[in-house]
Design an enzyme around this catalytic site. Sequence first.
Site, short mmCIF file in Angstrom:
data_model
loop_
_atom_site.label_atom_id
_atom_site.label_comp_id
_atom_site.label_asym_id
_atom_site.label_seq_id
_atom_site.Cartn_x
_atom_site.Cartn_y
_atom_site.Cartn_z
N GLY A 52 -1.06 5.31 -5.03
CA GLY A 52 -2.05 4.04 -5.13
C GLY A 52 -2.75 4.01 -6.50
N ILE A 53 -3.08 5.08 -7.04
CA ILE A 53 -4.00 5.16 -8.21
C ILE A 53 -2.88 4.66 -9.40
CG2 ILE A 53 -5.50 7.03 -7.55
CD1 ILE A 53 -4.05 8.86 -9.75
N SER A 54 -1.74 4.62 -9.45
CA SER A 54 -0.87 4.22 -10.12
C SER A 54 -0.22 2.97 -10.10
CB SER A 54 0.54 5.19 -10.62
OG SER A 54 0.00 6.61 -10.80
N THR A 55 -0.49 2.31 -9.14
CA THR A 55 0.24 0.90 -8.79
C THR A 55 -0.60 -0.03 -10.06
OG1 THR A 55 -1.38 0.31 -7.31
CG2 THR A 55 0.64 1.07 -6.36
N ASN A 134 1.45 12.62 -7.45
CA ASN A 134 2.41 11.70 -8.27
C ASN A 134 3.03 12.52 -9.14
OD1 ASN A 134 1.12 9.85 -6.93
ND2 ASN A 134 -0.53 9.13 -8.76
N HIS A 153 3.57 17.78 -5.93
CA HIS A 153 4.95 17.49 -5.81
C HIS A 153 5.68 17.66 -7.26
CE1 HIS A 153 3.78 15.03 -1.90
NE2 HIS A 153 3.58 16.35 -1.70
N SER A 227 -1.54 7.34 1.49
CA SER A 227 -1.46 7.13 2.78
C SER A 227 -1.51 8.27 3.72
CB SER A 227 -0.04 6.47 3.22
OG SER A 227 0.94 7.47 2.82
N GLU A 252 -6.20 0.79 2.74
CA GLU A 252 -6.54 0.99 3.95
C GLU A 252 -6.99 2.27 4.48
OE1 GLU A 252 -3.10 -0.26 3.38
OE2 GLU A 252 -2.28 1.86 3.10
P1 OAD Z 1 2.09 5.96 -0.21
O1 OAD Z 1 3.15 4.86 -0.86
O2 OAD Z 1 2.50 6.66 1.14
O3 OAD Z 1 0.71 5.41 -0.16
C1 OAD Z 1 0.00 4.78 -1.08
C2 OAD Z 1 -1.41 4.26 -0.53
O4 OAD Z 1 -2.02 3.77 -1.64
C3 OAD Z 1 -1.09 3.17 0.52
O5 OAD Z 1 -1.99 3.58 1.41
C4 OAD Z 1 -1.32 1.83 -0.17
O6 OAD Z 1 -2.07 1.11 0.69
C5 OAD Z 1 -2.50 2.46 -1.16
N1 OAD Z 1 -2.53 1.63 -2.55
C6 OAD Z 1 -1.48 1.19 -3.12
N2 OAD Z 1 -2.21 0.56 -4.21
C7 OAD Z 1 -3.23 0.75 -4.29
C8 OAD Z 1 -4.27 0.29 -5.13
N3 OAD Z 1 -4.17 -0.27 -6.35
N4 OAD Z 1 -5.52 0.76 -4.88
C9 OAD Z 1 -5.75 1.30 -3.70
N5 OAD Z 1 -5.01 1.83 -2.43
C10 OAD Z 1 -3.56 1.48 -2.95
O7 OAD Z 1 1.93 7.06 -1.40
P2 OAD Z 1 1.70 8.65 -1.17
O8 OAD Z 1 0.46 8.69 -0.23
O9 OAD Z 1 1.30 8.95 -2.60
O10 OAD Z 1 6.83 12.17 -2.43
O11 OAD Z 1 2.85 9.19 -0.83
C11 OAD Z 1 2.97 10.59 -0.69
C12 OAD Z 1 4.44 11.30 -1.18
O12 OAD Z 1 5.58 10.41 -0.42
C13 OAD Z 1 4.79 11.01 -2.51
O13 OAD Z 1 4.38 12.15 -3.18
C14 OAD Z 1 6.22 10.94 -2.46
C15 OAD Z 1 6.51 10.08 -1.30
O14 OAD Z 1 7.76 10.69 -0.45
C16 OAD Z 1 7.62 12.25 -3.74
O15 OAD Z 1 7.74 11.88 -4.52
C17 OAD Z 1 8.42 13.75 -3.36
#
Ligand code: OAD
Length: 466
Positions: A52-55, A134, A153, A227, A252
């Site tokens: 979510g910090i990179s979107t 990330n 990761h 998440s 969320e």
């Molecule tokens: P997720 O996609 O599971 O979660 C991203 C979260 O960020 C979600 O809750 C979104 O709602 C939130 N989000 C998105 N954009 C946002 C924004 N601009 N501001 C605030 N919130 C925002 O991603 P991760 O939790 O990082 O594994 O996923 C964890 C791991 O699952 C990753 O490292 C990856 C994946 O499988 C590997 O790459 C090996």
Amino acid sequence: MASPRSSAKTRLQKGKIVEPRVHILKDGSLSAVAEYIKEGKAKNIIVMSGAGISTAAGIKDFRSPGTGLYDDLEKYNLPYPEAVFDISFFKDNPSPFFRLAKELLPGRYRPTFTHYLLPLLARKGLLLRSYTQNIDMLERLTGLDDELLVEAHGSFATSQCIKCEVVTDSKWVRKHILKSSIPYCETCGGLVKPTITFFGEDLPARFGRLALQDFKKCDLLIVLGTSLQVEPFNRLITRVGPECPRLLINREKAGEEMHGGFDFDDKWKYPTVRDAVFLGNCDDGVRELAKLCGWEGELQAMFEAGNIEMQIAEEMEALSLAAELEEAVAVANEAEKEAEEEAEEKAEKEAKKGARKEAKKEIEKETKREAKKEAVAVEPETKRPLQKKEEGKEKEGRQKETPAEKDVPSEDDVVQQLSERLLSTDLNAASETFTAADEILAVSTESVVVVTTIVDTKEAPKPAQV
Ligand code: OAD
């Protein structure tokens, strides 16, 4: 009696009245966290982050419905979305990962406003460590000290053979990814992949080692854009002490379900009030927090400076790429020119060779023709042996006409013959027409003729030898 729930001071827990809860944070708001920081209570801040910090940089997260990466993998025909990062699946079918890697490859994205919170906290001496899930390496681009960063990761920074574990030149792997080809180990032939931690693989050893020491020291945990669905990373939020405040900035709520997880709604999970949440975009939450702390200007300046640096770096990169491209084009042109020249030279050689062959053939023909002519011209000579033979025969004939030495009877033979003839003459048998005297005379005359012939023959010049 008032309901225990209505009192902020005392509540019932399992039917018993417990001591008034300790408020580490005044409430679950950003301003409460800012207040905590301003009071100087946060000296060892840990930041945990996710996609979510990179979107805001243009990189998709994984699980956001509709926009997340896992909702966009149909083209890869995966049995389930996470398979793209599953080590068992990868061993059998590495192609989906490498196709996706081409999209995820770092180099095209800039850190967001949120990313600069890390060097800001570091500059203020408040950052204990940044733990990120990330793999985009954007934290590194903010200039954050490597020591302060744990890429839980892994990342694209290095690559490794999954069989012999030899670490490979990441530029080489990058080239493969960009060319859409799968890299195989030059040592053992095994598959080579960026050192990203896949499902089914251990997290980097540094992660476990540092987490063990850091989380118990932590006095403020800030969780950004995740998440919290992936273990063991998500469990880190449970490793801080009960008095450590925790803040989630995310679109969320997350991390509430697990044991030791967040308690945003004051459900009395803990004897302390210490969890806060900002629901919304990370950049907005971080800006708000910075503002409340009085750091907004500084953070903005860092972000802008970082952006300018990035822009310069990108331009330099573009220039160097352009130079590389120009060089490659020059090399290609040169190679093309050389190839053309070579082809021309070859064609010329071939033509010369052909012409030489033709000329040779012509010469041969001419020689043959000449030879034929000459042969006709020198026919007498070439027929000489036959002529000799014929001439020989002729001469032989001629020699027969002129008595040859070998045909001339010897004098002795002639004398012998005549003597025999004379002696055999019967002198008493003389007749009227033939008398012994006649015979003797005939023999004598004949003898004289013969002897004269012999003498003549012997004295005659010998025929010339041919
Ligand atoms: P997720 O996609 O599971 O979660 C991203 C979260 O960020 C979600 O809750 C979104 O709602 C939130 N989000 C998105 N954009 C946002 C924004 N601009 N501001 C605030 N919130 C925002 O991603 P991760 O939790 O990082 O594994 O996923 C964890 C791991 O699952 C990753 O490292 C990856 C994946 O499988 C590997 O790459 C090996």
